[in-house]
Design an enzyme around this catalytic site. Structure first.
Site, mmCIF file in Angstrom:
data_model
loop_
_atom_site.group_PDB
_atom_site.id
_atom_site.type_symbol
_atom_site.label_atom_id
_atom_site.label_comp_id
_atom_site.label_asym_id
_atom_site.label_seq_id
_atom_site.Cartn_x
_atom_site.Cartn_y
_atom_site.Cartn_z
ATOM 1 N N GLY A 26 -2.705 -9.382 3.135
ATOM 2 C CA GLY A 26 -2.222 -8.856 2.332
ATOM 3 C C GLY A 26 -0.628 -8.995 2.324
ATOM 4 N N VAL A 73 0.785 -2.348 16.495
ATOM 5 C CA VAL A 73 2.439 -1.738 16.909
ATOM 6 C C VAL A 73 1.873 -0.677 17.466
ATOM 7 C CG1 VAL A 73 2.448 -2.658 14.623
ATOM 8 C CG2 VAL A 73 1.474 -0.440 14.760
ATOM 9 N N TYR A 166 -1.904 10.058 4.911
ATOM 10 C CA TYR A 166 -1.106 8.580 4.424
ATOM 11 C C TYR A 166 -0.097 8.906 3.910
ATOM 12 C CZ TYR A 166 -0.366 4.191 2.008
ATOM 13 O OH TYR A 166 0.092 2.513 1.858
ATOM 14 N N LYS A 170 3.737 7.969 4.791
ATOM 15 C CA LYS A 170 4.677 7.314 4.160
ATOM 16 C C LYS A 170 5.818 8.450 3.865
ATOM 17 C CE LYS A 170 2.083 3.438 4.458
ATOM 18 N NZ LYS A 170 2.904 2.534 5.040
ATOM 19 N N VAL A 199 -1.515 -2.458 -4.662
ATOM 20 C CA VAL A 199 -1.074 -3.318 -5.153
ATOM 21 C C VAL A 199 -2.923 -3.695 -4.077
ATOM 22 C CG1 VAL A 199 -0.175 -5.439 -3.687
ATOM 23 C CG2 VAL A 199 1.415 -3.202 -3.703
HETATM 24 N N1 LIG Z 1 -2.138 -2.417 -0.535
HETATM 25 C C1 LIG Z 1 -1.604 -1.248 -1.573
HETATM 26 O O1 LIG Z 1 -1.552 -0.951 -1.954
HETATM 27 C C2 LIG Z 1 -0.246 -0.511 -1.092
HETATM 28 C C3 LIG Z 1 0.105 0.493 -1.436
HETATM 29 C C4 LIG Z 1 1.678 1.048 -1.178
HETATM 30 C C5 LIG Z 1 1.764 1.200 0.949
HETATM 31 N N2 LIG Z 1 0.755 -0.192 1.324
HETATM 32 C C6 LIG Z 1 1.405 -0.660 2.627
HETATM 33 O O2 LIG Z 1 1.586 -1.531 2.715
HETATM 34 C C7 LIG Z 1 1.556 -2.358 3.594
HETATM 35 C C8 LIG Z 1 0.726 -3.791 3.879
HETATM 36 O O3 LIG Z 1 -0.706 -3.332 3.044
HETATM 37 P P1 LIG Z 1 -1.471 -3.992 2.649
HETATM 38 O O4 LIG Z 1 -2.448 -3.689 1.471
HETATM 39 O O5 LIG Z 1 -1.094 -5.429 3.328
HETATM 40 O O6 LIG Z 1 -2.951 -4.354 3.851
HETATM 41 P P2 LIG Z 1 -4.021 -5.113 4.699
HETATM 42 O O7 LIG Z 1 -4.790 -4.082 5.217
HETATM 43 O O8 LIG Z 1 -4.436 -6.180 3.625
HETATM 44 O O9 LIG Z 1 -3.402 -5.592 5.909
HETATM 45 C C9 LIG Z 1 -2.411 -4.753 7.417
HETATM 46 C C10 LIG Z 1 -2.668 -5.249 7.753
HETATM 47 O O10 LIG Z 1 -1.728 -4.669 8.970
HETATM 48 C C11 LIG Z 1 -3.087 -4.517 9.886
HETATM 49 N N3 LIG Z 1 -2.424 -3.343 11.131
HETATM 50 C C12 LIG Z 1 -3.302 -2.662 11.059
HETATM 51 N N4 LIG Z 1 -3.258 -1.786 11.916
HETATM 52 C C13 LIG Z 1 -2.834 -2.045 13.265
HETATM 53 C C14 LIG Z 1 -1.485 -1.873 13.902
HETATM 54 N N5 LIG Z 1 -1.855 -0.830 14.692
HETATM 55 N N6 LIG Z 1 -0.930 -3.475 14.684
HETATM 56 C C15 LIG Z 1 -0.935 -4.414 14.852
HETATM 57 N N7 LIG Z 1 -1.148 -4.643 12.881
HETATM 58 C C16 LIG Z 1 -2.716 -3.572 12.408
HETATM 59 C C17 LIG Z 1 -4.077 -5.282 9.918
HETATM 60 O O11 LIG Z 1 -4.717 -6.438 10.807
HETATM 61 C C18 LIG Z 1 -3.464 -5.705 8.385
HETATM 62 O O12 LIG Z 1 -3.587 -7.921 8.679
HETATM 63 C C19 LIG Z 1 1.306 -0.889 4.508
HETATM 64 O O13 LIG Z 1 1.450 -0.254 5.599
HETATM 65 C C20 LIG Z 1 0.499 -0.581 3.869
HETATM 66 O O14 LIG Z 1 0.180 1.230 3.933
HETATM 67 C C21 LIG Z 1 0.243 -0.590 0.565
#
Ligand SMILES: NC(=O)c1ccc[n+]([C@@H]2O[C@H](COP(=O)([O-])OP(=O)(O)OC[C@H]3O[C@@H](n4cnc5c(N)ncnc54)[C@H](O)[C@@H]3O)[C@@H](O)[C@H]2O)c1
Length: 261
Positions: A26, A73, A166, A170, A199
């Site tokens: 992501g 993490v 969430y 955040k 996203v």
């Molecule tokens: N996608 C969206 O709409 C969006 C919007 C705003 C913010 N975000 C934030 O962006 C960040 C990334 O989101 P994304 O959409 O790429 O998600 P995603 O699920 O595609 O990727 C998240 C990654 O984090 C890893 N992960 C999860 N928990 C973990 C842990 N405890 N230790 C280590 N790794 C861990 C997962 O294995 C994964 O590879 C997140 O913090 C999410 O809250 C996402």
């Protein structure tokens, strides 16, 4: 005063050790590509070893390097070991992107306490543990930059679907960012955050698979669409880079105008 700003160098991270948590997929994966192209020595931390391997292979196909570390993490010992390994290989960590995150979208009255704890553990405690572990290296080196991944859900009440744990975490990341920025400013360590809109990643795939919900997301976003992961990278690179040398404690929305309304 001489004008010394040079955009060709101001956004570079040449030879600086940069860690991206959640770098396996992501947004984190897109950030990994961007930081490597900016010259950073990229280290990816994720709990998903398979995703890490896929990202590393995709980067290698573009002649970009990344070192991978399987770690959760929320596990202080594992994070300490991974960050020590980064320093042993590439010197003190300069950049940390606290990007790993999870969501459990349930109505507040129905959310199990254990699920609340899981989300708080990754999205808030995980950010704190990684930030302070990297900061121990940064404070000693008297340089460093941290970018925490917040969300528009940390700066608003949301409303399209229930997501209390969430949204709470955040929002907390926004103030953790301010407080750490103030605490570590005397050491020339900057702490900022990025707050993306929706996203296009697997993280919100169940939401994106619902056409009615996507139409509502578009309706509440002035630019009228969700973001692609690559569209978050520029904000992260800016905040990590020398171009943002005087920026700390800030949360930068990348939201298509959502919060401007
Ligand atoms: N996608 C969206 O709409 C969006 C919007 C705003 C913010 N975000 C934030 O962006 C960040 C990334 O989101 P994304 O959409 O790429 O998600 P995603 O699920 O595609 O990727 C998240 C990654 O984090 C890893 N992960 C999860 N928990 C973990 C842990 N405890 N230790 C280590 N790794 C861990 C997962 O294995 C994964 O590879 C997140 O913090 C999410 O809250 C996402």
């Amino acid at each position: 005063m001489t004008d010394t700003f040079n955009p060709a160098t101001a956004f570079r991270l040449d030879n600086r050790a940069c860690v991206v948590t959640g770098g396996g997929s992501g947004i984190g994966r897109a950030i990994a590509f961007g930081l490597a192209r900016a010259g950073g020595r990229v280290h990816l931390v994720d709990r998903n070893t398979e995703a890490l391997a896929q990202t590393r292979a995709a980067m290698a196909a573009e002649h970009l390097d990344a070192v991978t570390h399987t770690a959760d993490v929320t596990d202080q010992a594992a994070i300490s070991a991974a960050f020590d390994a980064v320093a042993a290989r590439d010197g003190a960590i300069y950049g940390l992107v606290n990007n790993a995150g999870i969501a459990i979208r349930r109505p507040a009255t129905e959310l199990a306490e254990s699920d609340w704890d899981k989300v708080v553990g990754v999205n808030l405690t995980g950010v704190f543990l990684c930030a302070r572990t990297a900061a121990r290296q940064m404070l000693a080196a008297k340089t460093g930059a941290i970018v925490n991944m917040s969300s528009i859900m940390g700066l608003s009440g949301g409303g399209l679907y229930p997501n209390i744990s969430y949204q709470t975490t955040k929002g907390a990341v926004v103030n953790l960012t301010r407080a750490l920025a103030v605490e570590w400013a005397p050491y020339n360590v900057r702490v900022n955050a990025v707050a993306p809109t929706w996203v296009n990643t697997d993280f919100i795939r169940p939401l994106l698979d619902n056409p009615e919900l996507v139409a509502r997301m578009q309706a509440v976003t002035p630019l009228g669409r969700v973001a692609e992961p690559e569209e978050i990278v520029g904000a992260v690179l800016f905040l990590l880079s020398p171009a943002a040398a005087m920026v700390t404690g800030h949360t930068l929305p990348v939201d298509g105008g959502f919060l401007a309304q």
